[in-house]
Structures are given as structure tokens and as C-alpha cells.
Design a protein around this motif. Structure first.
Motif, PDB file in Angstrom:
ATOM      1  N   SER A  79       0.815  -1.215  -0.010  1.00 36.24           N
ATOM      2  CA  SER A  79      -0.042  -0.143  -0.065  1.00 36.24           C
ATOM      3  C   SER A  79       1.108   1.112   0.030  1.00 36.24           C
ATOM      4  O   SER A  79       2.254   1.108   0.101  1.00 36.24           O
ATOM      5  CB  SER A  79      -0.857   0.022   1.310  1.00 36.24           C
ATOM      6  N   GLU A  80       0.324   2.318  -0.016  1.00 35.69           N
ATOM      7  CA  GLU A  80       1.121   3.692   0.082  1.00 35.69           C
ATOM      8  C   GLU A  80       1.906   3.605   1.506  1.00 35.69           C
ATOM      9  O   GLU A  80       2.841   4.309   1.538  1.00 35.69           O
ATOM     10  CB  GLU A  80       0.351   4.752  -0.068  1.00 35.69           C
ATOM     11  N   ALA A  81       1.424   3.137   2.271  1.00 40.04           N
ATOM     12  CA  ALA A  81       2.166   2.934   3.607  1.00 40.04           C
ATOM     13  C   ALA A  81       3.247   1.997   3.655  1.00 40.04           C
ATOM     14  O   ALA A  81       4.104   1.902   4.587  1.00 40.04           O
ATOM     15  CB  ALA A  81       1.301   2.458   4.801  1.00 40.04           C
ATOM     16  N   GLY A  82       3.546   1.406   2.471  1.00 38.70           N
ATOM     17  CA  GLY A  82       4.825   0.446   2.378  1.00 38.70           C
ATOM     18  C   GLY A  82       4.244  -0.975   2.336  1.00 38.70           C
ATOM     19  O   GLY A  82       3.203  -1.390   2.201  1.00 38.70           O
ATOM     20  N   GLU A  83       5.223  -1.888   2.543  1.00 37.25           N
ATOM     21  CA  GLU A  83       5.020  -3.375   2.575  1.00 37.25           C
ATOM     22  C   GLU A  83       4.848  -3.806   3.889  1.00 37.25           C
ATOM     23  O   GLU A  83       5.512  -3.330   5.106  1.00 37.25           O
ATOM     24  CB  GLU A  83       6.263  -4.151   2.084  1.00 37.25           C
ATOM     25  N   LEU A  84       3.962  -4.932   4.271  1.00 36.25           N
ATOM     26  CA  LEU A  84       3.596  -5.391   5.491  1.00 36.25           C
ATOM     27  C   LEU A  84       3.602  -6.972   5.279  1.00 36.25           C
ATOM     28  O   LEU A  84       2.487  -7.539   4.709  1.00 36.25           O
ATOM     29  CB  LEU A  84       2.188  -4.685   5.833  1.00 36.25           C
ATOM     30  N   ALA A  85       4.459  -7.558   5.771  1.00 30.45           N
ATOM     31  CA  ALA A  85       4.429  -9.080   5.735  1.00 30.45           C
ATOM     32  C   ALA A  85       3.529  -9.381   6.938  1.00 30.45           C
ATOM     33  O   ALA A  85       3.972  -9.404   8.181  1.00 30.45           O
ATOM     34  CB  ALA A  85       5.872  -9.652   5.862  1.00 30.45           C
ATOM     35  N   LEU A  86       2.597 -10.471   6.861  1.00 29.19           N
ATOM     36  CA  LEU A  86       1.868 -10.611   7.833  1.00 29.19           C
ATOM     37  C   LEU A  86       1.777 -12.419   7.984  1.00 29.19           C
ATOM     38  O   LEU A  86       1.677 -12.979   7.159  1.00 29.19           O
ATOM     39  CB  LEU A  86       0.276 -10.259   7.601  1.00 29.19           C
ATOM     40  N   SER A  87       1.678 -12.989   9.117  1.00 30.73           N
ATOM     41  CA  SER A  87       1.423 -14.237   9.574  1.00 30.73           C
ATOM     42  C   SER A  87       0.425 -14.239  10.304  1.00 30.73           C
ATOM     43  O   SER A  87       0.578 -14.019  11.584  1.00 30.73           O
ATOM     44  CB  SER A  87       2.815 -14.843  10.021  1.00 30.73           C
ATOM     45  N   LEU A  88      -0.788 -14.925   9.777  1.00 35.54           N
ATOM     46  CA  LEU A  88      -1.942 -14.767  10.728  1.00 35.54           C
ATOM     47  C   LEU A  88      -2.242 -16.153  11.274  1.00 35.54           C
ATOM     48  O   LEU A  88      -1.786 -17.378  10.641  1.00 35.54           O
ATOM     49  CB  LEU A  88      -3.143 -14.246   9.872  1.00 35.54           C
ATOM     50  N   LYS A  89      -3.361 -15.959  12.215  1.00 35.63           N
ATOM     51  CA  LYS A  89      -3.744 -17.482  12.741  1.00 35.63           C
ATOM     52  C   LYS A  89      -4.977 -17.671  12.062  1.00 35.63           C
ATOM     53  O   LYS A  89      -5.818 -18.639  12.758  1.00 35.63           O
ATOM     54  CB  LYS A  89      -3.889 -17.309  14.230  1.00 35.63           C
ATOM     55  N   ILE A  90      -5.573 -17.155  11.206  1.00 35.01           N
ATOM     56  CA  ILE A  90      -6.866 -17.430  10.390  1.00 35.01           C
ATOM     57  C   ILE A  90      -6.589 -17.703   9.128  1.00 35.01           C
ATOM     58  O   ILE A  90      -5.372 -17.434   8.546  1.00 35.01           O
ATOM     59  CB  ILE A  90      -7.845 -16.123  10.500  1.00 35.01           C
ATOM     60  N   THR A  91      -7.628 -18.574   8.479  1.00 32.96           N
ATOM     61  CA  THR A  91      -6.923 -19.092   7.142  1.00 32.96           C
ATOM     62  C   THR A  91      -7.990 -18.680   6.080  1.00 32.96           C
ATOM     63  O   THR A  91      -9.373 -18.246   6.475  1.00 32.96           O
ATOM     64  CB  THR A  91      -6.922 -20.648   7.354  1.00 32.96           C
ATOM     65  N   GLY A  92      -7.701 -19.146   4.985  1.00 33.17           N
ATOM     66  CA  GLY A  92      -9.035 -18.912   3.544  1.00 33.17           C
ATOM     67  C   GLY A  92      -8.505 -17.785   3.108  1.00 33.17           C
ATOM     68  O   GLY A  92      -8.176 -16.502   3.547  1.00 33.17           O
ATOM     69  N   LEU A  93      -8.569 -17.803   1.686  1.00 36.34           N
ATOM     70  CA  LEU A  93      -8.419 -16.661   0.738  1.00 36.34           C
ATOM     71  C   LEU A  93      -9.448 -15.453   1.118  1.00 36.34           C
ATOM     72  O   LEU A  93      -9.162 -14.450   0.963  1.00 36.34           O
ATOM     73  CB  LEU A  93      -8.693 -17.050  -0.797  1.00 36.34           C
ATOM     74  N   PHE A  94     -10.758 -16.173   1.646  1.00 34.12           N
ATOM     75  CA  PHE A  94     -11.760 -15.012   1.903  1.00 34.12           C
ATOM     76  C   PHE A  94     -11.145 -14.125   2.950  1.00 34.12           C
ATOM     77  O   PHE A  94     -11.714 -12.999   3.290  1.00 34.12           O
ATOM     78  CB  PHE A  94     -13.212 -15.724   2.255  1.00 34.12           C
ATOM     79  N   ASN A  95     -10.445 -14.628   3.967  1.00 37.18           N
ATOM     80  CA  ASN A  95     -10.028 -13.949   5.219  1.00 37.18           C
ATOM     81  C   ASN A  95      -8.766 -13.258   4.662  1.00 37.18           C
ATOM     82  O   ASN A  95      -8.466 -12.103   5.402  1.00 37.18           O
ATOM     83  CB  ASN A  95      -9.558 -15.002   6.138  1.00 37.18           C
ATOM     84  N   VAL A  96      -8.145 -13.290   3.613  1.00 39.99           N
ATOM     85  CA  VAL A  96      -7.122 -12.695   2.994  1.00 39.99           C
ATOM     86  C   VAL A  96      -7.878 -11.190   2.693  1.00 39.99           C
ATOM     87  O   VAL A  96      -7.492  -9.957   3.054  1.00 39.99           O
ATOM     88  CB  VAL A  96      -6.488 -13.038   1.762  1.00 39.99           C
ATOM     89  N   TYR A  97      -9.116 -11.337   1.969  1.00 36.38           N
ATOM     90  CA  TYR A  97      -9.852 -10.193   1.521  1.00 36.38           C
ATOM     91  C   TYR A  97     -10.310  -9.472   2.779  1.00 36.38           C
ATOM     92  O   TYR A  97     -10.323  -8.228   2.821  1.00 36.38           O
ATOM     93  CB  TYR A  97     -11.256 -10.555   0.625  1.00 36.38           C
ATOM     94  N   ASN A  98     -10.845 -10.090   3.696  1.00 39.34           N
ATOM     95  CA  ASN A  98     -11.417  -9.537   4.999  1.00 39.34           C
ATOM     96  C   ASN A  98     -10.117  -8.655   5.570  1.00 39.34           C
ATOM     97  O   ASN A  98     -10.581  -7.629   5.979  1.00 39.34           O
ATOM     98  CB  ASN A  98     -12.104 -10.325   6.000  1.00 39.34           C
ATOM     99  N   SER A  99      -8.885  -9.191   5.445  1.00 43.74           N
ATOM    100  CA  SER A  99      -7.885  -8.286   6.222  1.00 43.74           C
ATOM    101  C   SER A  99      -7.489  -7.333   5.388  1.00 43.74           C
ATOM    102  O   SER A  99      -7.456  -6.182   6.053  1.00 43.74           O
ATOM    103  CB  SER A  99      -6.628  -9.472   6.056  1.00 43.74           C
ATOM    104  N   LEU A 100      -7.561  -7.308   4.123  1.00 49.78           N
ATOM    105  CA  LEU A 100      -7.517  -6.170   3.384  1.00 49.78           C
ATOM    106  C   LEU A 100      -8.311  -5.024   3.562  1.00 49.78           C
ATOM    107  O   LEU A 100      -8.124  -3.799   3.601  1.00 49.78           O
ATOM    108  CB  LEU A 100      -7.369  -6.257   1.933  1.00 49.78           C
ATOM    109  N   ALA A 101      -9.540  -5.392   3.790  1.00 49.92           N
ATOM    110  CA  ALA A 101     -10.727  -4.645   4.090  1.00 49.92           C
ATOM    111  C   ALA A 101     -10.245  -3.741   5.545  1.00 49.92           C
ATOM    112  O   ALA A 101     -10.586  -2.809   5.588  1.00 49.92           O
ATOM    113  CB  ALA A 101     -12.016  -5.317   4.186  1.00 49.92           C
ATOM    114  N   ALA A 102      -9.892  -4.631   6.290  1.00 45.82           N
ATOM    115  CA  ALA A 102      -9.759  -4.106   7.836  1.00 45.82           C
ATOM    116  C   ALA A 102      -8.497  -3.029   7.696  1.00 45.82           C
ATOM    117  O   ALA A 102      -8.323  -2.050   8.531  1.00 45.82           O
ATOM    118  CB  ALA A 102      -9.625  -5.079   8.659  1.00 45.82           C
TER     119      ALA A 102
END
Length: 496
Positions: free
Chosen positions: A289-312
Motif C-alpha cells: 500500500s502507500e504505507a509500504g510493505e507489510l508481511a503478515l502471518s495470521l492465525k486465520i485461514t482462507g482466501l476469503f480472510n485475506v480479503y477481509n484482512s485487506l478491508a480491515a
């Protein structure tokens, strides 16, 4: 909190009034059981009951005035009768004023879309809390005023209930309210008087067509949240966060005011993710994003939760939350009740309970299951009664397409015959069934879950979809206690 009745009448000048106009109103209620001494009782026309039939009960409980839109029998002289053309429309004007527009004293973030609203709201609330803010949540599972839990009737409460909740949020010192905003609430203007600071759109797929009739109407209802950003503005720094991968995204963007943030997994948004790895119990990806790169390792799974994460994340960036805070909160996040929730009863196979009750929701969770499964996928699901019938064969086809074993069962059949619902689901199942796949129809949901658990073997995934966090089953003449997660634990205990 009180208001002189004359202050309220000033807002509805077309009303005709019988009785004392110089009195204090102590509360508002549209449910006669909630009337208090000095209340204004609002008579609404419901699907099954009419508030005009409960005026005597409201009077006995202390109502000072009643708001009606039809002729009523003569009342006692100490009850003021206010007649308007439409009581619901009048209530939408009066309630926010009566409660002193509490939404204007809070930072309000609304989330709408067919799927993902709940998880996105909890992810965003977690980030805001990590940034040091006090956050309230209003949504499908519960209403949270800080740590205080309030029960919910609808995803988005009706006008008076919502204003009363927001008053509690203000009194408890909340900085933010993160709210799931349903299409019904937008179409019925339950959010009247709420000024939102930010709006998030997750996606639009088939749902609620029993109410909206067409997908276009459904989309237009969702867009009302984004239109609201530019109406009756008293606050600054408005923004919208939109899933650019969804076909309805441009409608939301065209309706929005303020800064626009878009997210995408296909290179279309100004917030994007790549290096996506989804495993059975976790996921990892990199956000750009404009804020730079953010490498995330989450305890939730599923591509739909990648979308939910981007929304948040988009909403958090719009609120100027530091990326390091976002990362810390996201990586601490564990689960939302009933959303791809793992149920562990010490069995050697995986059991997942999810609220998926739409074609898109069911396909998303089954796709994720396919990506991580090393054994079979055994799916237990059903379709609700008195709701959109057209999605039943579609969901049946999806279940059969992605599963090795399908067990169709009941999911809140309401006034409908469960067997008739299942027959409509079966049309889709049979269309996608292949010789290697198994299919069974078991109307009793407990027996259906038990059948799935009995045949599950090491490395299989048992996916139980439709009810998620719900702890009840709505049958024709009653509502019974029923929690998929509890039933799983009980059955596995019996099988040992």
C-alpha cells in the motif's frame, strides 16, 4: 433523557395532535413491552402484528403519547395522540433527535457486503483497540459496548434500538463504533440519523432476494451506506474502502464521498496482497500500500480472510493507524465465533463450523477446505426456510462440486416443510454428483452431523455450514436450542 413533546412536534409539522402537547417525553419505544412511564409509543405495522393493537397495553405501562398513522378508538384524555402519514418515517426523524444524535459523538465505521462483514469488523476493532482506542461493535453475533455484551435481534438494530445502543456507547466512553450494516437496514433506513465517517464494501453475491427481488435492488440498497457519507455532514475526514475485485465496486465508489481506498488480489487496488500462502490453520501474505510493505502471518485461514484482512487494513490506514500497530493486532487475532471455527474434541480429523449460508460463502469455505485437505471433505449443510428459494439448488451444486460426501439437512426451516426445502437443494446436488461421491439427505440436523462424524476418518475435514455462531434452530411452531459446535462435541464424546 427527556424532551418536551413540543420539541418533537416541531420536527413533524404535518402531524395532527389530540391531547396535551406541553408534556415531557421520557423515552421512545415501538415495542409495548418496553414502554416506560412517560414514553412515546410508536405504532408500527409489522409482518405479523400491528402496534396500533397495543395502545391500551402501552397506556397501562405509562405511555404519555402515541404516534399513529391510522384512525384509532377514542383514548383517555391524559394520552396524547399524534397522527402522521407514516409512523416509521416519523420515527426515523424523531428518534435520533430525541437521543441527541449520539452517532455524531462517535467515530462511526459501517461495513456492508454479502459476506465478510463480521470477520472484518472484529479484525478492524482489534486494530483500533491495539492503537489505544475504546471500540464498540454492533453486528450479527452480538453488540459489544467495550467488554459489555448485549444480545442482538437483527444484524443492524431498528432505529430506536440503535440510537439507544449508541447512547450507551457514548456514555461508556467509546471512541469508535464498528458496525455491520445490512441491506435490510439500509432499505428500511434503520440507520437514520447515523452519520458514518467511513464505509467498507466487502462483496456482493446472491442473498436476500426474497426481500430485494433483484440483485440490482440488493446492490442499490448496499450503495445507500456510501451515499450517506455525503449527506447531512457534521464531521470531517470521510472515506470509503472498497473491494475492487467485486463487480459492484464501481457503484459503491460512484456513490461515495471523501477519500477512496480500493483493495484487490488481482492488481486492481491501491492496497494489494501477494505471496499468499493458505494452510489448514493459518495463512501468510504480504500487503502493498502507500504505507509500504507489510508481511503478515495470521492465525486465520482462507482466501476469503485475506480479503477481509485487506478491508480491515484499508480502514485502519484511512484512520492513520501505524502499520506496526496493524501488523501486531492482525497477527494476534485468532477467530470470530462461528466463522471457519475449528471444533476440537480430541478427534483425529478436522471439524469446521461456519456461518456460510449463501452460495458464495459456501463456495469460499469449501474452496479453502480443498486447498488444505489431505483427506476427504464431508459437508453438512442446509438452506433456510421462508428465504430466497433460488439459491437452494445453487448451493446444492456447490456442495456436491467441492465435497466427497454431502449430507443435506435442515437450517432454520421456519414455516416450510424441511423435506420440500431439501428436495429443492437435491436438484443441484444431483446435477454435480459423480459416481465417486456420496450423498445423503437427513432432515434432523443433529442426526446429519452425527452421520458425518461417524464416517469421518483421519485427515478428513467435516465442514458444517449455515449456522455458525447461532445457538438455535427455528422450526415451524417453535425455536429450539441448537449449537453445531456443542452437538459436535457431544457426538464425538458418544462415539469414543
Amino acid at each position: 433523557m427527556t424532551k418536551n413533546l413540543q420539541e418533537l412536534l416541531h420536527l413533524i409539522p404535518q402531524a395532527s395532535v389530540t391531547g396535551n402537547q406541553d408534556c415531557l417525553i421520557a423515552d421512545m419505544a415501538y415495542d409495548s413491552r418496553k414502554v416506560k412511564q412517560g414514553s412515546l409509543f410508536v405504532c408500527l405495522h409489522g409482518a405479523h402484528v400491528d402496534g396500533h393493537d397495543y395502545i391500551d397495553e402501552a397506556k397501562q405501562k405509562g405511555a404519555m403519547a402515541v404516534l399513529v398513522d391510522q384512525a384509532i378508538p377514542p383514548c383517555s384524555s391524559d394520552l396524547t395522540v399524534i397522527k402522521v402519514a407514516d409512523t416509521r418515517a416519523a420515527m426515523q426523524i424523531l428518534a435520533p433527535f430525541f437521543y441527541d444524535y449520539p452517532a455524531r459523538k462517535l467515530r462511526m465505521i459501517g461495513i456492508t457486503g454479502t459476506n465478510g462483514k463480521t470477520t472484518t469488523s472484529y479484525l478492524l476493532a482489534g486494530i483500533l483497540k491495539a492503537a489505544g482506542f475504546k471500540v464498540g461493535i454492533s453486528g450479527t453475533i452480538q453488540t459489544l459496548v467495550g467488554d459489555k455484551v448485549l444480545p442482538v435481534k437483527n444484524t443492524t438494530p431498528d432505529v430506536i434500538d440503535l440510537q439507544q445502543i449508541l447512547v450507551q456507547m457514548v456514555e461508556a466512553g467509546m471512541d469508535y463504533v464498528v458496525m455491520e450494516v445490512s441491506s435490510h437496514s439500509l432499505a428500511m433506513q434503520r440507520i437514520a440519523g447515523c452519520e458514518f465517517d467511513g464505509a467498507i464494501f466487502t462483496n456482493l453475491t446472491q442473498d436476500h432476494l426474497d426481500y430485494h427481488k433483484t440483485l440490482e435492488n440488493y446492490r442499490n440498497a448496499k450503495s445507500l451506506l456510501f451515499q450517506s457519507l455525503g449527506k447531512d455532514v457534521t464531521k470531517s475526514n470521510k472515506w470509503a474502502v472498497v473491494n475492487k475485485d467485486d463487480e459492484a465496486s464501481q457503484t459503491m465508489i460512484d456513490c461515495a464521498s471523501g477519500d477512496i481506498y480500493t483493495y484487490s488480489l488481482h492488481g486492481k487496488g491501491n492496497i494489494q496482497a501477494d505471496n499468499i500462502h493458505v494452510a489448514a490453520r493459518n495463512s501468510a501474505f504480504t500487503v502493498h500500500s502507500e504505507a509500504g510493505e507489510l508481511a503478515l502471518s495470521l492465525k486465520i485461514t482462507g482466501l476469503f480472510n485475506v480479503y477481509n484482512s485487506l478491508a480491515a487494513i484499508g480502514a485502519a490506514l484511512a484512520e492513520k493507524i501505524a502499520p506496526a500497530v496493524i501488523k501486531g493486532a492482525m497477527e494476534e487475532f485468532t477467530t470470530v465465533p462461528g466463522r471457519f471455527e475449528l471444533v476440537d474434541a480430541d478427534q483425529d480429523f478436522t471439524v469446521i463450523v461456519d456461518y456460510a449460508h449463501t452460495p458464495d460463502g459456501l463456495e469460499n469455505i469449501l474452496k479453502t477446505a480443498q486447498e488444505v485437505a489431505s483427506g476427504r471433505i464431508i459437508t453438512v449443510f442446509g438452506c433456510g426456510g421462508d428465504r430466497d428459494r433460488t439459491k437452494r439448488p445453487i448451493m446444492g451444486k456447490i456442495a456436491a462440486s467441492y465435497s466427497d460426501v454431502v449430507i443435506a439437512t435442515s437450517d432454520n426451516p421456519r414455516s416450510e416443510d424441511p423435506l420440500i426445502i431439501l428436495k429443492e437443494v437435491e436438484v443441484g446436488i444431483l446435477a454435480a454428483l459423480t459416481p465417486k461421491k456420496q450423498y445423503e439427505m437427513i432432515p434432523d440436523r443433529r442426526q446429519a452431523i452425527a452421520a458425518a462424524l461417524r464416517i469421518a476418518q483421519h485427515d478428513d475435514i467435516v465442514m458444517i455450514a449455515g449456522k455458525g455462531h447461532e445457538t438455535y434452530q427455528i422450526l415451524k411452531d417453535k425455536t429450539i436450542d441448537f449449537d453445531d459446535r456443542q452437538v459436535v462435541r457431544e457426538v464425538i464424546g458418544e462415539l469414543k
